[in-house]
Design an enzyme around this catalytic site. Sequence first.
Site, PDB file in Angstrom:
ATOM      1  N   GLU A 242      38.769 -37.085  -8.413  1.00 48.29           N
ATOM      2  CA  GLU A 242      38.464 -35.764  -7.795  1.00 48.29           C
ATOM      3  C   GLU A 242      39.052 -35.742  -6.152  1.00 48.29           C
ATOM      4  O   GLU A 242      39.637 -35.078  -5.666  1.00 48.29           O
ATOM      5  CB  GLU A 242      36.916 -35.413  -7.705  1.00 48.29           C
TER       6      GLU A 242
ATOM      7  N   CYS B 245      30.918 -37.699  -8.798  1.00 45.14           N
ATOM      8  CA  CYS B 245      29.986 -38.534  -8.086  1.00 45.14           C
ATOM      9  C   CYS B 245      29.571 -37.998  -6.732  1.00 45.14           C
ATOM     10  O   CYS B 245      30.014 -36.880  -6.398  1.00 45.14           O
ATOM     11  CB  CYS B 245      30.318 -40.078  -8.004  1.00 45.14           C
TER      12      CYS B 245
HETATM   13  N1  THU Z   1      35.289 -42.068 -11.099  1.00 39.90           N
HETATM   14  C1  THU Z   1      35.964 -40.948 -10.707  1.00 39.90           C
HETATM   15  O1  THU Z   1      37.131 -40.962 -10.703  1.00 39.90           O
HETATM   16  N2  THU Z   1      35.214 -39.666 -10.450  1.00 39.90           N
HETATM   17  C2  THU Z   1      33.746 -39.646 -10.467  1.00 39.90           C
HETATM   18  O2  THU Z   1      33.575 -38.659  -9.991  1.00 39.90           O
HETATM   19  C3  THU Z   1      33.074 -40.742 -10.688  1.00 39.90           C
HETATM   20  C4  THU Z   1      33.806 -42.205 -10.948  1.00 39.90           C
HETATM   21  C5  THU Z   1      35.780 -43.264 -11.129  1.00 39.90           C
HETATM   22  C6  THU Z   1      35.624 -44.218  -9.941  1.00 39.90           C
HETATM   23  C7  THU Z   1      35.901 -45.736 -10.638  1.00 39.90           C
HETATM   24  O3  THU Z   1      37.406 -46.090 -10.710  1.00 39.90           O
HETATM   25  C8  THU Z   1      35.541 -45.378 -12.154  1.00 39.90           C
HETATM   26  O4  THU Z   1      35.463 -43.886 -12.190  1.00 39.90           O
HETATM   27  C9  THU Z   1      34.144 -45.861 -12.543  1.00 39.90           C
HETATM   28  O5  THU Z   1      33.216 -45.479 -11.724  1.00 39.90           O
END
Ligand code: THU
Length: 155
Positions: free
Chosen positions: A73, A110
């Site tokens: 994101e 997140c």
């Molecule tokens: N991740 C995202 O790309 N977006 C989120 O909102 C949550 C987590 C990614 C970060 C990391 O590379 C993987 O997902 C596991 O946490």
Amino acid sequence: MKISKQCEVLLHDEENLAENIINLLNDANESAKKAYAPYSKFRVGAALALETGETVLGNNQENAAYPSGLCAERVAVFAAKANFPDGVISTLVITVLTDIPVKQGFTPPCGSCLQVLWDIQNRQKTPIEIFIKGADNQIYSVNNVNQFLPFGFEL
Ligand code: THU
């Protein structure tokens, strides 16, 4: 005395979605395939639409020094703001490619990504609609970042 806010998440069947959202879902899915996520094996794709019609893509970029990586994101929204500084983000679509079982039907952005989205939404004074394809293949949406982050940080 208390301050309380409610959050509303809508559920959609993919076939009932508008064509522009279906296109963004396909774009996000293609972008997720290009993610660099050898550590988590959790690939995320993000496709956002600007009010002027441009689409900007992102995917998660991990790093051997784990905290140096970045979520899909933020890769997408920072790329959008870097290339279209005055651009207004109207829609953000997120998809996930993983074999890891997720605990909820869908994985919202997140907290750090939500804060970034919340700040940009405030700056542009236009709500950002978010669509997420869940592990259950249903589409979840919110009409405003505030639905996921009711109290963002603001100076
Ligand atoms: N991740 C995202 O790309 N977006 C989120 O909102 C949550 C987590 C990614 C970060 C990391 O590379 C993987 O997902 C596991 O946490």
